[in-house]
Enzyme design. Structure first.
Site: not given
Length: 386
Positions: A71-72, A151, A179, A201, A237, A325
């Site tokens: 997604g990034t 998200n 999301q 994912h 690839t 974090c």
């Protein structure tokens, strides 16, 4: 102790059927899709079949889909790729203050390159005002990027309405639907977007594979340079096993979408009811109706969120603050700060529970009761510390 994983908005476990199809690729389909011999052609066929399958679910043609590393990359290719390729039309971009960092940081990078970005505020439910978006539009606006569903709190934006507003304007419309994918039927022609990002994912597919939908006629400047893969739009690839796993994950998510939606809504409601029954002071974060069903975000004033997460983890419960974090401290969520800028106890004590594959009602009830126990214990131990 049973592990109760309630952080599916961060990432999700691979579905067994996805693993099976990917394993078949790893075991017997190792060719480079760019090779012209039969081993390469077999790999190319797997990609073509998968692209066709995904395109059918999204309601688009195969050639409009660009496979990326996730997604990034899809967000970066859409935002930076479009802005740099079309800067002669204008240098103004509109986004929101609650986007994923893949969008926010891409926009901030463009600001360093001479573009101007308007960051729309949100209300306490996490939604933008379409009137404020209209007011922000200029003749030189070239791109509007608004996420489909948040998200952290799950709030859904009025995507179809925004696309209508942009009809007749030069600005193209991108949405980060990472999301929402798998929980909302993303029929792209009905949504009316020009660019759309998703990843595997989050829907029980593999990490390292995502895609960007690009409407016919849209020009992007590639962000990777090398070979001529993906119609010269994304060099490198191809991840054959990832593409195959992505297609299977999309198929499974669409087949079970209605059932999953009802199940996750019931999980959120049960968690909420247990908190109410406990008579704890808490705040529900996000829109109560226009929301993604698998995300349940709540704040517990007077509770240190880092201590909460550690204590939940000790009970086998995986949750999230939705925050970054760093060096032993947790920075407040930019999403919650945007929604509640004057209410520090609400944005600084927020927890996100997100549901997915293999979760049961019993697990949710266990997590809710343990949350109540931990909140009570932490509030007795010491007061909230800024």
């Amino acid at each position: 102790m049973e592990l109760v994983y309630l952080d599916h908005a961060a990432t999700s476990p691979l579905h067994p059927q996805v693993i099976k199809e990917m394993f078949e690729v790893y075991e017997g389909n190792f060719g480079n899709p760019s090779s012209i011999h039969q081993v390469g052609r077999k790999a190319r066929q797997a990609i073509d079949d998968s692209r066709r399958k995904i395109a059918s679910y999204l309601g688009v043609k195969e050639h409009t889909l660009i496979f990326t590393s996730g997604g990034t990359e899809a967000d970066n290719l859409a935002i930076i790729g479009y802005a740099l390729a079309n800067s002669t039309k204008g240098k103004h971009i509109i986004t929101t203050s609650i986007e994923h960092h893949a969008v926010l940081h891409a926009c901030q990078e463009l600001e360093k390159r001479g573009f101007e970005v308007t960051y729309l505020p949100v209300n306490k439910a996490g939604q933008i005002s379409v009137d404020e978006l209209k007011a922000a539009l200029r003749d030189e606006t070239i791109l509007v990027t608004v996420m489909f569903g948040n998200n952290e709190v799950g709030t859904v934006q009025p995507i179809a309405e925004i696309s209508q507003i942009l009809q007749g304007h030069q600005a193209v419309f991108h949405t980060d639907a990472v999301q929402a994918c798998g929980l909302v039927e993303l029929n792209i022609p009905e949504l009316g977007v020009d660019l759309l990002s998703i990843t595997a994912h989050k829907i029980n597919g593999p990490k390292g594979i995502g895609l960007l939908y690009v409407r016919d006629g849209i020009t992007l400047l590639p962000t990777l340079f090398g070979g001529e893969q993906e119609r010269k739009r994304r060099a490198g690839t191809e991840n054959v096993a990832g593409v195959v796993g992505f297609a299977k994950a999309i198929e499974l998510s669409y087949e079970n979408m209605a059932k999953k939606n009802e199940q996750y809504k019931s999980f959120s409601q049960r968690f909420f009811d247990i908190l109410v029954e406990s008579r704890l002071t808490f705040y529900y974060n996000g829109h109560q109706e226009q929301r993604l069903p698998h995300i349940f975000n709540v704040s517990f004033p007077g509770v240190n969120v880092e201590s909460m997460l550690v204590n939940l983890d000790m009970e086998g419960i995986s949750a999230s603050s939705g925050s970054a974090c760093t060096a032993g401290s947790i920075d407040p969520s930019h999403v919650l700060v945007a929604m509640h800028p004057e209410e520090r106890e609400q944005y600084a004590s927020a927890l996100r529970f997100s549901f997915g594959l293999n979760n049961t009602l019993e697990q949710v009830e266990y997590a809710a009761h343990k949350t109540v126990e931990i909140v009570r214990r932490l509030k007795q131990d010491k007061p909230f510390i800024e």
